[in-house]
Structures are given as structure tokens and as C-alpha cells.
Design an enzyme around this catalytic site. Structure first.
Site, PDB file in Angstrom:
ATOM      1  N   ASP A  67     -48.547  52.077 -67.335  1.00 32.31           N
ATOM      2  CA  ASP A  67     -49.228  51.195 -68.284  1.00 32.31           C
ATOM      3  C   ASP A  67     -48.672  51.363 -69.692  1.00 32.31           C
ATOM      4  O   ASP A  67     -47.873  52.268 -69.953  1.00 32.31           O
ATOM      5  CB  ASP A  67     -50.755  51.439 -68.251  1.00 32.31           C
ATOM      6  CG  ASP A  67     -51.109  52.922 -68.154  1.00 32.31           C
ATOM      7  OD1 ASP A  67     -50.254  53.763 -68.446  1.00 32.31           O
ATOM      8  OD2 ASP A  67     -52.256  53.223 -67.778  1.00 32.31           O
ATOM      9  N   ASP A 136     -64.475  56.794 -66.724  1.00 26.21           N
ATOM     10  CA  ASP A 136     -65.159  55.650 -66.104  1.00 26.21           C
ATOM     11  C   ASP A 136     -64.549  55.278 -64.755  1.00 26.21           C
ATOM     12  O   ASP A 136     -64.859  54.226 -64.198  1.00 26.21           O
ATOM     13  CB  ASP A 136     -65.135  54.437 -67.045  1.00 26.21           C
ATOM     14  CG  ASP A 136     -63.713  53.942 -67.332  1.00 26.21           C
ATOM     15  OD1 ASP A 136     -62.748  54.494 -66.757  1.00 26.21           O
ATOM     16  OD2 ASP A 136     -63.571  52.996 -68.138  1.00 26.21           O
ATOM     17  N   HIS A 138     -61.308  54.706 -64.148  1.00 19.95           N
ATOM     18  CA  HIS A 138     -60.100  53.863 -64.146  1.00 19.95           C
ATOM     19  C   HIS A 138     -58.878  54.644 -63.669  1.00 19.95           C
ATOM     20  O   HIS A 138     -58.795  55.856 -63.847  1.00 19.95           O
ATOM     21  CB  HIS A 138     -59.853  53.208 -65.510  1.00 19.95           C
ATOM     22  CG  HIS A 138     -59.428  54.143 -66.607  1.00 19.95           C
ATOM     23  ND1 HIS A 138     -60.076  54.191 -67.827  1.00 19.95           N
ATOM     24  CD2 HIS A 138     -58.425  55.046 -66.701  1.00 19.95           C
ATOM     25  CE1 HIS A 138     -59.467  55.081 -68.605  1.00 19.95           C
ATOM     26  NE2 HIS A 138     -58.478  55.612 -67.954  1.00 19.95           N
ATOM     27  N   GLU A 143     -59.841  49.041 -65.701  1.00 13.57           N
ATOM     28  CA  GLU A 143     -61.197  49.408 -66.094  1.00 13.57           C
ATOM     29  C   GLU A 143     -62.202  48.884 -65.053  1.00 13.57           C
ATOM     30  O   GLU A 143     -61.845  48.075 -64.182  1.00 13.57           O
ATOM     31  CB  GLU A 143     -61.499  48.816 -67.474  1.00 13.57           C
ATOM     32  CG  GLU A 143     -60.645  49.398 -68.605  1.00 13.57           C
ATOM     33  CD  GLU A 143     -61.080  50.811 -69.026  1.00 13.57           C
ATOM     34  OE1 GLU A 143     -61.584  51.587 -68.195  1.00 13.57           O
ATOM     35  OE2 GLU A 143     -60.896  51.124 -70.216  1.00 13.57           O
TER      36      GLU A 143
HETATM   37  C1  F6R Z   1     -52.361  56.889 -68.299  1.00  9.79           C
HETATM   38  C2  F6R Z   1     -53.351  56.256 -67.441  1.00  9.79           C
HETATM   39  C3  F6R Z   1     -54.789  56.622 -67.484  1.00  9.79           C
HETATM   40  C4  F6R Z   1     -55.039  58.119 -67.575  1.00  9.79           C
HETATM   41  C5  F6R Z   1     -56.536  58.400 -67.644  1.00  9.79           C
HETATM   42  C6  F6R Z   1     -56.842  59.876 -67.746  1.00  9.79           C
HETATM   43  O1  F6R Z   1     -51.070  56.359 -68.052  1.00  9.79           O
HETATM   44  O2  F6R Z   1     -52.975  55.402 -66.719  1.00  9.79           O
HETATM   45  O3  F6R Z   1     -55.399  56.132 -66.316  1.00  9.79           O
HETATM   46  O4  F6R Z   1     -54.474  58.751 -66.468  1.00  9.79           O
HETATM   47  O5  F6R Z   1     -57.065  57.745 -68.765  1.00  9.79           O
HETATM   48  O6  F6R Z   1     -56.312  60.372 -68.938  1.00  9.79           O
HETATM   49  P1  F6R Z   1     -56.258  61.944 -69.205  1.00  9.79           P
HETATM   50  O7  F6R Z   1     -55.319  62.508 -68.202  1.00  9.79           O
HETATM   51  O8  F6R Z   1     -55.715  62.050 -70.608  1.00  9.79           O
HETATM   52  O9  F6R Z   1     -57.640  62.453 -69.062  1.00  9.79           O
END
Ligand code: F6R
Length: 260
Positions: A67, A136, A138, A143
Site C-alpha cells: 500500500d 481495527d 485491516h 479498512e
Molecule cells: C502497512 C499495512 C498495514 C499495517 C498495519 C499494522 O503496509 O499494510 O496494514 O500492517 O496497520 O501496522 P503496525 O505493524 O505498525 O502495527
């Protein structure tokens, strides 16, 4: 779905790196799917250590990021293209030309999303996708409410995700509202997915996606439909799981030759 509960992020990093190393030894031109955020950092640290100390070779590998924020200027230190470069690809010998990210600055974002899908397909699809999970539920930036068959597209971040990610920016006002993310259908196409989660703040999301219903309200639950999904979590992230003892028992008794 295989759930593996480990003491901490170092062990999680090593086990995920083992799977990536095994893949690269068997298929040197493998396609890796890369996540950003804090969760994958121990994996990237371990892979870069193995590259430097043991010669693990990425010279023929390819990588696709999950992403990207929309609207951060090229070279912005928090753009995911930059984060992936800094945290991982600059630390191993992967060819920068083989590292791809969604384009969050394209004038025609929709066309850029389609091109990204095409590029993944033309490269033969992702062999191993690394994922984190949001509080959440995702994955990527899919989302709650994301279509379970979605492809790469523009999404609007939920306020909680902007708050969670504000730690990487000067202030929450600098966190973009929009992102381009691989869809849940795109992620499901990867041949193996490894999701990493640590800390008590992830316990509810882990419980929801591992043991709750498959539902768009918790995007990661779509991994229940994946034929080869591995979930690597620490004790704190596992603390709300009903079947934690069963997952431990199954992993402890797994024949070593099976790998992940
Ligand atoms: C990042 C991504 C997000 C993160 C998620 C958890 O490329 O796609 O889905 O993996 O927000 O983030 P952390 O690992 O920082 O808790």
C-alpha cells in the site's frame, strides 16, 4: 490458518525469515509481498542480517509493497516506498528496479491501481506476502467494510488508523486521509501469507479475525479463506484467543520437515 504463538518479536522475525529464506533457496526469483509499519521490522532486520553474515541472496527476487499513502510527495520519508527502501530493500541486494509500490502521486490513480494489479500478475503473482494487522482488523489498508474480493484501489483511512500511524509523522494533521492499497482479493491471490502481530493492543483484532466470523467488518478475517495463511503472534497478541492451547499443542507437535 495456522496460528503460531511465540515468546516475542525476535522469534517471530526469525521464523518468518526462515520461510522467506526457504522460498528464495528453492525459487531465487521469488516474488515477495512487503508490508510497512512496525510489525515486519524484526523480519527485515533478520533478513538483512542473513544477507550480510550468511550471504542470503536477493539478487533475482522481486517485491511488491502492499500500500501507499495518497499525495505524499515522492521521496517523503514516510511514503511507504521510502519506508520499504530504508527498512528493507536498501539493506539487501535486491535490484531496486525489481521493487514496486503503488503510485500514490499518479494523476489518474484508478489507472495506476489497475497497472499495479497488471504488474503483479505479469510477474507471476506474489509467492509470499508479509502482513501486519491494524487494531481495527485491516490488512493492507483494507479498512472495515472492504469488499472481500476487492482489488488494488483508493481507500479512506478510518480515524483510528490515522491516530495509530500519527507516531510516524510530526502530527496527526500530516497523516493523509487517503491511500492506495492492494485489495483483499489481491492479497488472497498470494500463494502464502504470513501475518505478524505483537502486543496487547492487537489482541482483540487477532481474536476477531482468527476466531470470529468471516466478515468485511474485520478485513483480516478473509484470511480464513486462504489455503496457506500463517499467523505469527506473541503471547500478548494471543491473550484473547479461545483456542490458544490448541494452537500451541499443534505447533509443538508439528513435524519439523513441514516448515511453515
Ligand atoms: C502497512 C499495512 C498495514 C499495517 C498495519 C499494522 O503496509 O499494510 O496494514 O500492517 O496497520 O501496522 P503496525 O505493524 O505498525 O502495527
Amino acid at each position: 490458518m495456522e496460528v503460531v504463538i511465540l515468546p516475542g518479536s525476535r522469534q517471530i522475525g526469525r521464523l518468518a525469515a526462515d520461510a522467506i529464506e526457504a522460498l528464495l533457496r528453492q525459487k531465487p526469483d521469488a516474488v515477495l509481498g512487503l508490508a510497512t509499519g512496525s510489525s515486519p521490522l524484526p523480519v527485515y532486520d533478520e533478513l538483512s542480517r542473513r544477507h550480510l553474515e550468511e550471504g542470503l541472496d536477493f539478487s533475482r527476487a522481486h517485491a511488491f509493497a502492499l500500500d501507499e499513502y495518497v499525495g505524499l510527495e515522492p521521496g517523503h520519508p514516510e511514503s511507504y516506498r521510502e519506508v520499504i527502501r530504508r527498512e528493507f530493500t536498501d539493506r539487501v541486494n535486491i535490484d531496486p528496479a525489481n521493487v514496486h509500490s503503488p503510485d500514490g502521486t499518479a494523476e489518474d490513480l484508478q489507472a495506476a491501481c489497475q497497472e499495479y494489479e497488471d504488474a503483479i500478475r505479469e510477474r507471476g503473482g506474489v509467492d509470499l506476502q508479509i502482513l501486519g494487522v491494524g487494531t481495527d482488523g485491516h490488512i493492507g489498508f483494507n479498512e472495515p467494510g472492504s469488499s472481500l474480493v476487492s482489488r488494488t484501489r483508493i481507500k479512506t483511512l478510518i480515524e483510528q488508523t490515522r491516530k495509530d500511524n500519527a507516531r510516524f509523522f510530526r502530527s496527526i494533521d500530516d497523516v493523509p486521509h487517503h491511500v492506495v492499497t492492494q485489495g483483499l482479493g489481491t492479497i488472497l491471490d498470494a500463494r502464502h501469507v504470513i501475518l505478524l502481530a505483537t502486543g496487547a493492543q492487537k489482541a482483540q483484532a487477532v481474536r476477531d479475525f482468527v476466531e470470529g466470523p468471516v466478515a468485511a467488518i474485520c478485513a483480516a478475517s478473509v484470511l480464513q479463506l486462504h489455503p496457506h495463511a500463517t499467523i505469527l503472534i506473541d503471547e500478548a497478541a494471543a491473550s484473547s484467543l479461545r483456542l490458544a492451547d490448541y494452537y500451541r499443542h499443534a505447533f509443538e507437535n508439528k513435524p519439523k520437515w513441514q516448515g511453515l
